[in-house]
Structures are given as structure tokens and as C-alpha cells.
Enzyme design. Structure first.
Site, PDB file in Angstrom:
ATOM      1  N   HIS A 194      12.515  27.815  74.349  1.00 33.00           N
ATOM      2  CA  HIS A 194      12.640  28.963  74.894  1.00 33.00           C
ATOM      3  C   HIS A 194      12.770  29.942  73.729  1.00 33.00           C
ATOM      4  O   HIS A 194      12.126  31.220  73.680  1.00 33.00           O
ATOM      5  CB  HIS A 194      13.250  29.339  76.054  1.00 33.00           C
ATOM      6  CG  HIS A 194      12.843  28.612  77.421  1.00 33.00           C
ATOM      7  ND1 HIS A 194      13.990  27.648  77.917  1.00 33.00           N
ATOM      8  CD2 HIS A 194      11.731  28.323  78.082  1.00 33.00           C
ATOM      9  CE1 HIS A 194      13.446  26.896  78.809  1.00 33.00           C
ATOM     10  NE2 HIS A 194      12.206  27.611  79.012  1.00 33.00           N
ATOM     11  N   LYS A 216      13.537  27.318  94.772  1.00 34.84           N
ATOM     12  CA  LYS A 216      13.873  26.343  93.783  1.00 34.84           C
ATOM     13  C   LYS A 216      15.640  25.896  93.466  1.00 34.84           C
ATOM     14  O   LYS A 216      16.106  26.817  93.301  1.00 34.84           O
ATOM     15  CB  LYS A 216      13.433  26.807  92.412  1.00 34.84           C
ATOM     16  CG  LYS A 216      12.987  25.911  91.177  1.00 34.84           C
ATOM     17  CD  LYS A 216      12.437  26.705  90.170  1.00 34.84           C
ATOM     18  CE  LYS A 216      11.957  25.660  89.174  1.00 34.84           C
ATOM     19  NZ  LYS A 216      11.052  26.345  87.978  1.00 34.84           N
ATOM     20  N   ARG A 258       3.040  23.717  76.619  1.00 26.80           N
ATOM     21  CA  ARG A 258       3.159  22.539  75.646  1.00 26.80           C
ATOM     22  C   ARG A 258       2.180  21.551  75.743  1.00 26.80           C
ATOM     23  O   ARG A 258       1.924  20.611  74.937  1.00 26.80           O
ATOM     24  CB  ARG A 258       4.624  21.700  76.145  1.00 26.80           C
ATOM     25  CG  ARG A 258       5.967  22.583  76.066  1.00 26.80           C
ATOM     26  CD  ARG A 258       6.992  22.062  76.651  1.00 26.80           C
ATOM     27  NE  ARG A 258       7.050  22.004  78.034  1.00 26.80           N
ATOM     28  CZ  ARG A 258       7.338  21.070  78.816  1.00 26.80           C
ATOM     29  NH1 ARG A 258       7.660  19.694  78.473  1.00 26.80           N
ATOM     30  NH2 ARG A 258       7.112  20.912  80.286  1.00 26.80           N
ATOM     31  N   SER A 301      13.429  22.242  80.282  1.00 27.66           N
ATOM     32  CA  SER A 301      14.446  22.538  81.026  1.00 27.66           C
ATOM     33  C   SER A 301      14.881  21.224  82.073  1.00 27.66           C
ATOM     34  O   SER A 301      15.874  20.990  82.066  1.00 27.66           O
ATOM     35  CB  SER A 301      14.509  23.660  81.795  1.00 27.66           C
ATOM     36  OG  SER A 301      14.579  24.719  80.867  1.00 27.66           O
TER      37      SER A 301
END
Length: 150
Positions: free
Chosen positions: A17, A41, A90, A127
């Protein structure tokens, strides 16, 4: 002024990030890190802690603003007068997902998305993995920005 948002849950904010923000600042005047609040979440850190950690990290960088939000990302972008969304990707899977969302965001709000490919040495950092390491009391210092206080 060229202002972009960099939206995400950032639970926690990783070196990946950090790299996206650093690179975005080379072509944006300002980056608003939008920390999404998603009631569906389950997060490791409460929103207040995530805001505090990222604000502390960027305390000496006036071109970075940190704000939590709980609306649609395009509504958040509009609320902070951002014309761009910056996203890091990614994998090919990330690209396919982000391409679809970018098309919808452009159609609904005229907001352009800028995709930044992750630097090769950071592609494995996520993460999700960092949260799992935290749960097992492992050292995560090589996966978070230097100086970030967890």
C-alpha cells in the site's frame, strides 16, 4: 489540482500500500487514502486504529489525507472532489476485477481508475497474510512501512 483516492480496508496498511501511495504522488498533487468501513467484513483492527496508524505514518506528508468512509467508493471520491481512483494490482485476477469496477465507476461517475502494477518483490504481500501472521504473534515488521506503529 489532481486529486486521487486510494480506497481500501487497509487492515493493516502494508508496504505494498505504501508503495502505491508513494508512486501515485509522483503524478498526483494529492492522495486521499480512503479507509473503507464495511460492516460485512470482519477486521483485525478497529477503524479508529487503522486511521491512527496511517495518519501517524503520513504526519509529515501534507499531500496525503486519511479519511474513513462507508459509502460507495465513487460517492466518496465525489465527496472529496477526486477525479481519479488509484489501485494497486498484484495478479491477473486483481486486474480482471479492477477492470470491471473501473468500467462501472467511469460509467456512473466519470471517475477514471489508474492501475499501478505491484513491484515484483511485493507481489506476495497482502493484508490477509499479515493479519494471519499477527494472529499467531509473528513478526510482521518486514511487511509494514518502516516507522508504522501497530
Amino acid at each position: 489540482m489532481r486529486r486521487a483516492i486510494f480506497p481500501g480496508t487497509f487492515d493493516p496498511f502494508t508496504i505494498g500500500h505504501y508503495s502505491v501511495v508513494k508512486r501515485a504522488l509522483t503524478f498526483m498533487d494529492e492522495v486521499v487514502i480512503g479507509i473503507g468501513i464495511n460492516e460485512n467484513k470482519r477486521t483485525y483492527f478497529p477503524i479508529e486504529k487503522r486511521v491512527e496508524m496511517i495518519q501517524d505514518l503520513y504526519k509529515d506528508e501534507p499531500r496525503v489525507i486519511i479519511k474513513p468512509y462507508s459509502s460507495l467508493t465513487i460517492d466518496f471520491a465525489t465527496s472529496v472532489d477526486a477525479k481519479f481512483i488509484v489501485r494497486g494490482i498484484r495478479t491477473v485476477k486483481d486486474f480482471e476485477y479492477e477492470e470491471t469496477i473501473a468500467d462501472i465507476n467511469r460509467q456512473l461517475a466519470g471517475i477514471e481508475t489508474i492501475l499501478l502494477f505491484t513491484e515484483p518483490e511485493l507481489t506476495s504481500v497482502s493484508s490477509t497474510i499479515v493479519r494471519e501472521l499477527l494472529q499467531y504473534n509473528k513478526d510482521i515488521s518486514c511487511f509494514i512501512p518502516k516507522g508504522m506503529k501497530i
